[in-house]
Write a protein that holds these residues in place. Structure first.
Motif, PDB file in Angstrom:
ATOM      1  N   MET A   1       0.842  -1.196   0.000  1.00  0.00           N
ATOM      2  CA  MET A   1       0.000   0.000   0.000  1.00  0.00           C
ATOM      3  C   MET A   1       0.881   1.250   0.000  1.00  0.00           C
ATOM      4  N   PRO A   2       0.780   2.086  -1.018  1.00  0.00           N
ATOM      5  CA  PRO A   2       1.572   3.323  -1.009  1.00  0.00           C
ATOM      6  C   PRO A   2       1.083   4.267   0.077  1.00  0.00           C
ATOM      7  N   VAL A   3       2.027   4.951   0.694  1.00  0.00           N
ATOM      8  CA  VAL A   3       1.703   5.890   1.769  1.00  0.00           C
ATOM      9  C   VAL A   3       1.741   7.294   1.189  1.00  0.00           C
ATOM     10  N   SER A   4       0.586   7.956   1.106  1.00  0.00           N
ATOM     11  CA  SER A   4       0.569   9.298   0.540  1.00  0.00           C
ATOM     12  C   SER A   4       0.309  10.375   1.589  1.00  0.00           C
ATOM     13  N   GLN A   5      -0.410  10.023   2.680  1.00  0.00           N
ATOM     14  CA  GLN A   5      -0.700  11.015   3.722  1.00  0.00           C
ATOM     15  C   GLN A   5      -0.740  10.335   5.082  1.00  0.00           C
ATOM     16  N   VAL A   6      -0.122  10.984   6.063  1.00  0.00           N
ATOM     17  CA  VAL A   6      -0.171  10.493   7.439  1.00  0.00           C
ATOM     18  C   VAL A   6      -0.615  11.621   8.364  1.00  0.00           C
ATOM     19  N   CYS A   7      -1.158  11.250   9.501  1.00  0.00           N
ATOM     20  CA  CYS A   7      -1.449  12.209  10.560  1.00  0.00           C
ATOM     21  C   CYS A   7      -0.482  11.953  11.704  1.00  0.00           C
ATOM     22  N   VAL A   8       0.102  13.018  12.221  1.00  0.00           N
ATOM     23  CA  VAL A   8       1.048  12.907  13.328  1.00  0.00           C
ATOM     24  C   VAL A   8       0.457  13.570  14.563  1.00  0.00           C
ATOM     25  N   TYR A   9       0.299  12.790  15.625  1.00  0.00           N
ATOM     26  CA  TYR A   9      -0.087  13.310  16.928  1.00  0.00           C
ATOM     27  C   TYR A   9       1.186  13.640  17.693  1.00  0.00           C
ATOM     28  N   CYS A  10       1.256  14.816  18.315  1.00  0.00           N
ATOM     29  CA  CYS A  10       2.471  15.152  19.063  1.00  0.00           C
ATOM     30  C   CYS A  10       2.248  16.341  19.993  1.00  0.00           C
ATOM     31  N   ALA A  11       3.259  16.622  20.792  1.00  0.00           N
ATOM     32  CA  ALA A  11       3.176  17.589  21.878  1.00  0.00           C
ATOM     33  C   ALA A  11       3.265  19.033  21.400  1.00  0.00           C
ATOM     34  N   SER A  12       2.678  19.922  22.210  1.00  0.00           N
ATOM     35  CA  SER A  12       2.845  21.357  21.989  1.00  0.00           C
ATOM     36  C   SER A  12       3.830  21.966  22.989  1.00  0.00           C
ATOM     37  N   SER A  13       4.237  21.192  23.978  1.00  0.00           N
ATOM     38  CA  SER A  13       5.139  21.718  25.007  1.00  0.00           C
ATOM     39  C   SER A  13       6.569  21.870  24.485  1.00  0.00           C
ATOM     40  N   PRO A  14       7.187  23.036  24.723  1.00  0.00           N
ATOM     41  CA  PRO A  14       8.590  23.207  24.336  1.00  0.00           C
ATOM     42  C   PRO A  14       9.558  22.780  25.441  1.00  0.00           C
ATOM     43  N   LYS A  15       9.040  22.461  26.627  1.00  0.00           N
ATOM     44  CA  LYS A  15       9.894  22.179  27.792  1.00  0.00           C
ATOM     45  C   LYS A  15      10.130  20.691  27.950  1.00  0.00           C
ATOM     46  N   ILE A  16      10.652  20.073  26.902  1.00  0.00           N
ATOM     47  CA  ILE A  16      10.854  18.624  26.900  1.00  0.00           C
ATOM     48  C   ILE A  16      12.277  18.301  26.454  1.00  0.00           C
ATOM     49  N   ASP A  17      12.652  17.052  26.631  1.00  0.00           N
ATOM     50  CA  ASP A  17      14.007  16.617  26.314  1.00  0.00           C
ATOM     51  C   ASP A  17      14.330  16.857  24.832  1.00  0.00           C
ATOM     52  N   PRO A  18      15.535  17.332  24.531  1.00  0.00           N
ATOM     53  CA  PRO A  18      15.927  17.563  23.130  1.00  0.00           C
ATOM     54  C   PRO A  18      15.814  16.318  22.254  1.00  0.00           C
ATOM     55  N   ALA A  19      15.885  15.144  22.858  1.00  0.00           N
ATOM     56  CA  ALA A  19      15.796  13.909  22.072  1.00  0.00           C
ATOM     57  C   ALA A  19      14.467  13.811  21.321  1.00  0.00           C
ATOM     58  N   TYR A  20      13.418  14.376  21.900  1.00  0.00           N
ATOM     59  CA  TYR A  20      12.114  14.322  21.242  1.00  0.00           C
ATOM     60  C   TYR A  20      12.085  15.230  20.007  1.00  0.00           C
ATOM     61  N   PHE A  21      12.762  16.361  20.091  1.00  0.00           N
ATOM     62  CA  PHE A  21      12.858  17.255  18.926  1.00  0.00           C
ATOM     63  C   PHE A  21      13.703  16.611  17.830  1.00  0.00           C
ATOM     64  N   GLU A  22      14.787  15.956  18.237  1.00  0.00           N
ATOM     65  CA  GLU A  22      15.642  15.275  17.257  1.00  0.00           C
ATOM     66  C   GLU A  22      14.877  14.170  16.537  1.00  0.00           C
ATOM     67  N   ALA A  23      14.078  13.418  17.291  1.00  0.00           N
ATOM     68  CA  ALA A  23      13.281  12.348  16.685  1.00  0.00           C
ATOM     69  C   ALA A  23      12.250  12.927  15.716  1.00  0.00           C
ATOM     70  N   THR A  24      11.706  14.087  16.055  1.00  0.00           N
ATOM     71  CA  THR A  24      10.734  14.742  15.177  1.00  0.00           C
ATOM     72  C   THR A  24      11.387  15.148  13.861  1.00  0.00           C
ATOM     73  N   ASP A  25      12.626  15.636  13.935  1.00  0.00           N
ATOM     74  CA  ASP A  25      13.370  15.967  12.712  1.00  0.00           C
ATOM     75  C   ASP A  25      13.561  14.735  11.838  1.00  0.00           C
ATOM     76  N   VAL A  26      13.942  13.620  12.458  1.00  0.00           N
ATOM     77  CA  VAL A  26      14.175  12.382  11.707  1.00  0.00           C
ATOM     78  C   VAL A  26      12.875  11.913  11.050  1.00  0.00           C
ATOM     79  N   LEU A  27      11.788  12.005  11.791  1.00  0.00           N
ATOM     80  CA  LEU A  27      10.491  11.617  11.240  1.00  0.00           C
ATOM     81  C   LEU A  27      10.128  12.498  10.041  1.00  0.00           C
ATOM     82  N   ALA A  28      10.256  13.809  10.204  1.00  0.00           N
ATOM     83  CA  ALA A  28       9.944  14.729   9.106  1.00  0.00           C
ATOM     84  C   ALA A  28      10.805  14.432   7.888  1.00  0.00           C
ATOM     85  N   ASP A  29      12.080  14.203   8.111  1.00  0.00           N
ATOM     86  CA  ASP A  29      12.990  13.891   7.000  1.00  0.00           C
ATOM     87  C   ASP A  29      12.510  12.660   6.227  1.00  0.00           C
TER      88      ASP A  29
END
Length: 195
Positions: A1-29
């Motif tokens: 099945m080709p993947v054309s659109q996904v929905c991402v659930y995620c946090a709005s808080s900026p006061k979290i571990d940098p690892a979560y931001f790094e993982a978000t970058d990898v996901l976006a990439d």
């Protein structure tokens, strides 16, 4: 099945571990590299903001879905050109599922947890049949996964319900995880009750 659109659930808080931001970058990439359109909650801060920033910087396509009351307090990401403003949180969650080929849950607070558990419930009932990928960064979701496992062990859910979600530690493998997710049918309603 080709993947054309996904929905991402995620946090709005900026006061979290940098690892979560790094993982978000990898996901976006990974999503942009594969030409996948992204739908998200539309926020400008935390992992939502980071996801939008990264997708836009890479030339990808991202759509925000946000209730009007959040727009009024200026929570909407200013750089996102594609937005759907809706009446309330219930309509927002329904729109998240429209046309999506998979749901992805990055770490988040009660809103993210509520969205994820509603999606799992809809899948149990056969009302949603697409893959649900839980990105378990730094073991964030370990307690929830333990609770879901306990639900099965104690007879609140059936053993086959374990197939409703896929757990992934490395967001770089997101496309492969979506493609490898067990198929699910609308007929799941037949074994939704525990008998």
């Amino acid at each position: 099945m080709p993947v054309s659109q996904v929905c991402v659930y995620c946090a709005s808080s900026p006061k979290i571990d940098p690892a979560y931001f790094e993982a978000t970058d990898v996901l976006a990439d990974a999503l942009v590299q594969d030409g996948v359109k992204v739908v998200f909650g539309g926020g400008a801060t935390g992992l939502m903001g980071r996801l939008a920033d990264r997708v836009l910087a890479l030339g990808g396509h991202i759509t925000g879905i946000m209730p009007n009351f959040m727009k009024e307090v200026e929570w909407a990401h200013k750089g996102v050109q594609h937005f759907h403003f809706v009446g309330d949180m219930h309509e927002r969650k329904k729109r998240f599922l429209d046309g999506t080929d998979a749901l992805i849950a990055l770490p988040g607070g009660c809103g993210t947890l509520e969205e994820l558990l509603e999606a799992i419930t809809l899948k149990r009932l056969g009302l949603f049949t697409k893959p649900i990928i839980i990105l378990n960064i730094r073991g964030y979701y370990d307690p929830l996964l333990a609770m879901l496992e306990r639900s099965v062990e104690e007879g609140f859910m059936n053993p086959q319900h374990r197939q409703m979600w896929t757990v992934l530690d490395d967001p770089a493998g997101i496309i492969a995880a979506i493609e490898a997710a067990p198929p699910w049918s609308e007929e799941a309603i037949r074994f939704a009750p525990v008998r």
